[in-house]
Design an enzyme around this catalytic site. Structure first.
Site, PDB file in Angstrom:
ATOM      1  N   ARG A  86       0.770  -0.988  -0.110  1.00 54.59           N
ATOM      2  CA  ARG A  86      -0.335  -0.148  -0.230  1.00 54.59           C
ATOM      3  C   ARG A  86       0.584   1.372   0.055  1.00 54.59           C
ATOM      4  O   ARG A  86       0.659   2.639  -0.239  1.00 54.59           O
ATOM      5  CB  ARG A  86      -0.865  -0.335   1.197  1.00 54.59           C
ATOM      6  CG  ARG A  86      -0.081  -0.068   2.586  1.00 54.59           C
ATOM      7  CD  ARG A  86      -1.048  -0.410   3.747  1.00 54.59           C
ATOM      8  NE  ARG A  86      -0.350  -0.061   5.014  1.00 54.59           N
ATOM      9  CZ  ARG A  86      -1.008   0.510   5.814  1.00 54.59           C
ATOM     10  NH1 ARG A  86      -2.193   0.704   5.941  1.00 54.59           N
ATOM     11  NH2 ARG A  86      -0.615   0.434   7.253  1.00 54.59           N
ATOM     12  N   HIS A 156      -8.808  -3.129   2.568  1.00 58.78           N
ATOM     13  CA  HIS A 156      -9.268  -2.155   3.858  1.00 58.78           C
ATOM     14  C   HIS A 156      -9.758  -0.885   3.798  1.00 58.78           C
ATOM     15  O   HIS A 156      -9.719  -0.079   3.781  1.00 58.78           O
ATOM     16  CB  HIS A 156      -7.947  -1.919   4.525  1.00 58.78           C
ATOM     17  CG  HIS A 156      -7.646  -1.795   5.784  1.00 58.78           C
ATOM     18  ND1 HIS A 156      -9.344  -0.650   5.980  1.00 58.78           N
ATOM     19  CD2 HIS A 156      -7.255  -1.820   6.498  1.00 58.78           C
ATOM     20  CE1 HIS A 156      -8.367   0.594   7.656  1.00 58.78           C
ATOM     21  NE2 HIS A 156      -7.568  -1.093   8.387  1.00 58.78           N
ATOM     22  N   ASP A 202     -12.703  -2.328  16.363  1.00 60.50           N
ATOM     23  CA  ASP A 202     -11.692  -3.474  16.191  1.00 60.50           C
ATOM     24  C   ASP A 202     -12.164  -4.491  15.651  1.00 60.50           C
ATOM     25  O   ASP A 202     -11.448  -5.422  16.764  1.00 60.50           O
ATOM     26  CB  ASP A 202     -10.628  -2.727  16.258  1.00 60.50           C
ATOM     27  CG  ASP A 202      -9.204  -2.648  15.761  1.00 60.50           C
ATOM     28  OD1 ASP A 202      -9.749  -3.920  14.462  1.00 60.50           O
ATOM     29  OD2 ASP A 202      -8.049  -2.748  15.579  1.00 60.50           O
ATOM     30  N   GLU A 261     -14.054  -4.710   5.735  1.00 61.88           N
ATOM     31  CA  GLU A 261     -12.561  -5.162   4.748  1.00 61.88           C
ATOM     32  C   GLU A 261     -12.830  -6.838   4.747  1.00 61.88           C
ATOM     33  O   GLU A 261     -13.380  -7.516   5.555  1.00 61.88           O
ATOM     34  CB  GLU A 261     -11.213  -5.093   5.947  1.00 61.88           C
ATOM     35  CG  GLU A 261     -11.394  -3.410   6.395  1.00 61.88           C
ATOM     36  CD  GLU A 261     -10.261  -3.450   7.723  1.00 61.88           C
ATOM     37  OE1 GLU A 261      -8.977  -3.594   7.152  1.00 61.88           O
ATOM     38  OE2 GLU A 261     -10.710  -2.612   8.580  1.00 61.88           O
TER      39      GLU A 261
END
Length: 286
Positions: A86, A156, A202, A261
């Site tokens: 990324r 993501h 998360d 994701e």
């Protein structure tokens, strides 16, 4: 169909796609879709106005690619979280117009002495992006070496929402998840009902169904996410304190997105034999 190659923010090469169905912006750097806007609709994806556009930095928003590991360095060698795809330049491998009026752009990256010094495996990685009535993504890993390797990975994706307080994620009711915000690597919990977000979230969800949805009360729309090649999904929102500490997010950006994701994360480890390939696929629709 029009495909325009432009110099974008930070001097990075971008590909703009426009057809009868939708418009999209794709960054060749990081192999990353930054915008997908179906005709007559608002953008499905979120990118922070504070995002970095510079080599060596990840772009905060759109669909960042985590590969060949998701999360922290699995070997504890101090390599960057979420791998090394990324924040490097990819190549444009192919563009084509399809019979249904959609447009496909294929970006890719192959192993090099630089990548082999980080991760000692030969590979060919492609991101197949099809812009049409839906956004179809396929992250294709080919093992070009002579020994098996294992990966974890993710798309993501940052989805734009009108107001996080009026947003729920559905499809994961009753599934087990690891709550990384609350207890790190502690035990799993079971999802009770739809996911509402009113604090840091998360979570790695296990044994997920093929279709999830983001129900956006503020924009009065539902984003549907279908996937294959994965047994896990991650739902993430940093909430106020963490967002305020991120220079590439505005303090209130957490109210405008949720990450759902498509992942091979935690124990969802993919083994790719020599000469074989593996496809992680996601499709986003309104």
């Amino acid at each position: 169909m029009t495909i325009t190659r432009v110099t974008g923010n930070g001097g990075l090469p971008m590909i703009n796609v426009s057809n009868d169905h939708a418009d999209a912006v794709i960054s060749v750097y990081a192999g990353q879709v930054l915008s997908f806007t179906p005709k007559g609709a608002a953008d499905v994806l979120f990118v922070s106005d504070n995002a970095y556009y510079a080599e060596g930095k990840a772009i905060k928003g759109g669909v960042p690619i985590c590969w060949p590991w998701f999360g922290a360095d699995p070997e504890g060698k101090g390599r960057p979280a979420h791998g090394f795809m990324r924040n490097r330049m990819w190549s444009e491998w192919e563009t084509r117009e399809n019979a249904d009026g959609s447009t496909t752009v294929v970006l890719g990256l192959e192993s090099s002495p630089e990548t082999l010094a980080i991760w000692p495996h030969a590979f060919r990685l492609a991101m197949e992006i099809t812009v049409g009535k839906t956004l179809q993504l396929a992250l294709v890993t080919r093992n070009t070496g002579d020994a098996v390797f294992t990966i974890t990975q993710a798309m993501h994706t940052y989805f734009a929402v009108g107001d996080i307080a009026q947003t729920t994620v559905t499809g994961l009711e009753g599934t087990q998840y690891l709550d990384k915000a609350a207890d790190g690597n502690g035990g799993t919990k079971q999802q009770d009902g739809a996911i509402s977000i009113n604090s840091e979230v998360d979570r790695v969800y296990f044994g997920i169904p093929a279709e999830l949805a983001i129900v956006d009360g503020a924009l009065k729309r539902t984003i549907r996410i279908t996937s294959s090649g994965n047994k896990t999904a991650v739902v993430w929102n940093p909430w106020a304190k963490i967002a305020a500490g991120m220079a590439d997010l505005q303090d209130d950006d957490y109210t405008r997105f949720v990450c759902v994701e498509t992942t091979n994360a935690a124990d969802d480890v993919v083994e790719v034999a020599a000469g074989a390939e593996f496809r992680l696929v996601a499709e986003y629709s309104l």
